[in-house]
Design a protein around this motif. Structure first.
Motif, PDB file in Angstrom:
ATOM      1  N   THR A 105       0.881  -1.077  -0.079  1.00 23.10           N
ATOM      2  CA  THR A 105       0.015  -0.116   0.217  1.00 23.10           C
ATOM      3  C   THR A 105       0.749   1.236  -0.038  1.00 23.10           C
ATOM      4  N   ILE A 106       0.628   2.151  -1.013  1.00 22.48           N
ATOM      5  CA  ILE A 106       1.441   3.454  -1.177  1.00 22.48           C
ATOM      6  C   ILE A 106       0.501   4.556  -0.616  1.00 22.48           C
ATOM      7  N   ILE A 107       1.176   5.078   0.501  1.00 24.16           N
ATOM      8  CA  ILE A 107       0.591   6.371   1.243  1.00 24.16           C
ATOM      9  C   ILE A 107       1.330   7.537   0.788  1.00 24.16           C
ATOM     10  N   ILE A 131       3.479   7.974  12.100  1.00 27.67           N
ATOM     11  CA  ILE A 131       3.370   7.205  10.868  1.00 27.67           C
ATOM     12  C   ILE A 131       3.884   6.159  11.254  1.00 27.67           C
ATOM     13  N   SER A 132       3.364   4.987  11.341  1.00 24.49           N
ATOM     14  CA  SER A 132       4.128   3.476  11.443  1.00 24.49           C
ATOM     15  C   SER A 132       3.989   2.925  10.047  1.00 24.49           C
ATOM     16  N   ASN A 133       5.066   2.789   9.287  1.00 25.24           N
ATOM     17  CA  ASN A 133       5.233   2.151   8.227  1.00 25.24           C
ATOM     18  C   ASN A 133       5.689   0.860   7.788  1.00 25.24           C
ATOM     19  N   TYR A 134       4.969  -0.116   7.310  1.00 24.98           N
ATOM     20  CA  TYR A 134       5.353  -1.497   6.854  1.00 24.98           C
ATOM     21  C   TYR A 134       5.628  -1.509   5.421  1.00 24.98           C
ATOM     22  N   SER A 135       5.078  -0.568   4.878  1.00 24.61           N
ATOM     23  CA  SER A 135       4.994  -0.739   3.092  1.00 24.61           C
ATOM     24  C   SER A 135       5.697   0.516   2.459  1.00 24.61           C
ATOM     25  N   ILE A 136       5.045   1.299   1.811  1.00 28.67           N
ATOM     26  CA  ILE A 136       5.856   2.372   1.347  1.00 28.67           C
ATOM     27  C   ILE A 136       5.092   3.643   1.515  1.00 28.67           C
ATOM     28  N   ALA A 137       5.706   4.698   1.912  1.00 26.68           N
ATOM     29  CA  ALA A 137       5.270   6.034   2.412  1.00 26.68           C
ATOM     30  C   ALA A 137       5.992   7.021   1.542  1.00 26.68           C
ATOM     31  N   SER A 147      11.457  -4.496   4.856  1.00 24.60           N
ATOM     32  CA  SER A 147      10.994  -4.137   3.234  1.00 24.60           C
ATOM     33  C   SER A 147      10.365  -2.658   3.222  1.00 24.60           C
ATOM     34  N   ALA A 148      10.279  -1.899   4.190  1.00 23.70           N
ATOM     35  CA  ALA A 148       9.482  -0.791   4.291  1.00 23.70           C
ATOM     36  C   ALA A 148      10.334   0.366   3.603  1.00 23.70           C
ATOM     37  N   THR A 149       9.566   1.210   3.000  1.00 20.09           N
ATOM     38  CA  THR A 149      10.532   2.027   1.972  1.00 20.09           C
ATOM     39  C   THR A 149       9.756   3.445   2.449  1.00 20.09           C
ATOM     40  N   ALA A 150      10.535   4.287   2.476  1.00 21.16           N
ATOM     41  CA  ALA A 150       9.891   5.940   2.682  1.00 21.16           C
ATOM     42  C   ALA A 150      10.827   7.027   2.449  1.00 21.16           C
ATOM     43  N   THR A 151      10.157   8.092   1.623  1.00 19.56           N
ATOM     44  CA  THR A 151      10.730   9.185   1.062  1.00 19.56           C
ATOM     45  C   THR A 151      10.254  10.388   1.713  1.00 19.56           C
ATOM     46  N   VAL A 152      10.989  11.020   2.505  1.00 21.24           N
ATOM     47  CA  VAL A 152      10.528  12.273   3.180  1.00 21.24           C
ATOM     48  C   VAL A 152      11.025  13.537   2.419  1.00 21.24           C
ATOM     49  N   THR A 153      10.362  14.518   2.003  1.00 23.89           N
ATOM     50  CA  THR A 153      10.842  15.659   1.360  1.00 23.89           C
ATOM     51  C   THR A 153      10.102  16.998   2.026  1.00 23.89           C
TER      52      THR A 153
END
Length: 255
Positions: free
Chosen positions: A198-200, A215-221, A242-248
Motif C-alpha cells: 500500500t502506497i501512502i 506514522i508507522s510504516n510497513y510498506s511504502i510511504a 522491506s518498508a520504504t519511505a521518502t521524506v521531502t
C-alpha cells in the motif's frame, strides 16, 4: 424534515436505484440480517444524502449506519452513534464509491473500522469533513482512499489503519489533511504480505499529538511538505526491513 426509524431483518432504507435524501434523519433502527446487516441505510445503487443525520442505528453485521456497495454522495451530513457487530460502525464500503464532503462521522463503534471501513472500494473525504471520537480507528481502509482538507482526530486507536485485502489489488492512499490526538498511531500503514504494498502519499499534512507513532510504516510511504510532531512515540517509523519511505521538505520532531 423526514424521520425514518424502526427495526427488522433489513436496513430501514434500502436502495438499488436512485435515492435522494435531504433534510432527513435515519435513526434508532436495528437489523438482525445475517448477510450484510446495515442498520440505517443499505445502498447498492446511487444515493445522494444532503443535510441529514444518520444516528443510533445498529447493524448485526457490517455498516451500523450505512452499508454501501454502490455510489454514495454524502454532503453536509452527520453519521454518529451507530454500531456494527463486525465492520464499519458508521459506514461500511464494499467495492463501492463514497464521496464524503463537509460531513462528520463520529462516536461510532464496531470490531473493525469503527468510523469508516473501506474494503476494495473508493473513498474520498474532503471539504472540512471530520472523522472523530470513534471507539477504535477513525478509518480502516483496504481500498483506495483520498483525504483532503479534513480532520481525523480523537479516535481511540489509529486515525487511519491501512492494509489491502488478502489476494486483492492494493489501493493507494493520498492525504492532505490534519491527523491528530488519536489514541494510537496517526497512520498505521501495514501493507500486505500476500496482496502486495500500500502506497501512502502524505502532502501538506499535520500529524501531531497521537498516542503512538505519527506514522508507522510497513510498506511504502512518501511524505512531502508536512509536519509530524508531538506524537508519543517516534514521529516516523519504518517498521519492517522491506518498508520504504521518502521524506521531502518536512519537519519531524518531538515537540
Amino acid at each position: 424534515m423526514g424521520i425514518l426509524n424502526g427495526s427488522g431483518s433489513a436496513a430501514n432504507v434500502t436502495n438499488y436505484g436512485i435515492l435522494t435524501l435531504t433534510d432527513s434523519i435515519i435513526s434508532n433502527n436495528t437489523t438482525n440480517a445475517i448477510d450484510r446487516g446495515a442498520g440505517g441505510l443499505y445502498n447498492a445503487g446511487i444515493a445522494t444524502i444532503t443535510n441529514s443525520t444518520i444516528n443510533n442505528n445498529y447493524g448485526n453485521r457490517n455498516g451500523g449506519g450505512i452499508y454501501n456497495s454502490g455510489t454514495l454522495n454524502l454532503t453536509n451530513s452527520t453519521v454518529k452513534n451507530n454500531t456494527a457487530r463486525y465492520n464499519g460502525g458508521g459506514i461500511s464500503n464494499y467495492s463501492g464509491r463514497i464521496f464524503l464532503k463537509s460531513s462528520t462521522v463520529s462516536n461510532n463503534n464496531a470490531s473493525n473500522g469503527d468510523g469508516i471501513y473501506n474494503s476494495q472500494g473508493q473513498l474520498s473525504i474532503s471539504n472540512n469533513s471530520i472523522i472523530s471520537l470513534n471507539q477504535g480507528s477513525g478509518i480502516e481502509s483496504k481500498g483506495s482512499l483520498s483525504i483532503t482538507d479534513s480532520l481525523i482526530s480523537n479516535n481511540t486507536t489509529q486515525g487511519l489503519y491501512s492494509q489491502p485485502e488478502l489476494y486483492s489489488k492494493a489501493g493507494n492512499v493520498t492525504i492532505n489533511s490534519t491527523i491528530k490526538d488519536n489514541g494510537q498511531e496517526g497512520i498505521y500503514n501495514l501493507g500486505g504480505a500476500v496482496s502486495g504494498t500500500t502506497i501512502i502519499n502524505v502532502n501538506n499534512t499535520v500529524i501531531s499529538g497521537n498516542g503512538g507513532e505519527g506514522i508507522s510504516n510497513y510498506s511504502i510511504a512518501n511524505v512531502k511538505n508536512s509536519m509530524i510532531n508531538s506524537n508519543k512515540n517516534t514521529g516516523f517509523s519504518n517498521v519492517s526491513y522491506s518498508a520504504t519511505a521518502t521524506v521531502t521538505n518536512s519537519v519531524i520532531r518531538e515537540l
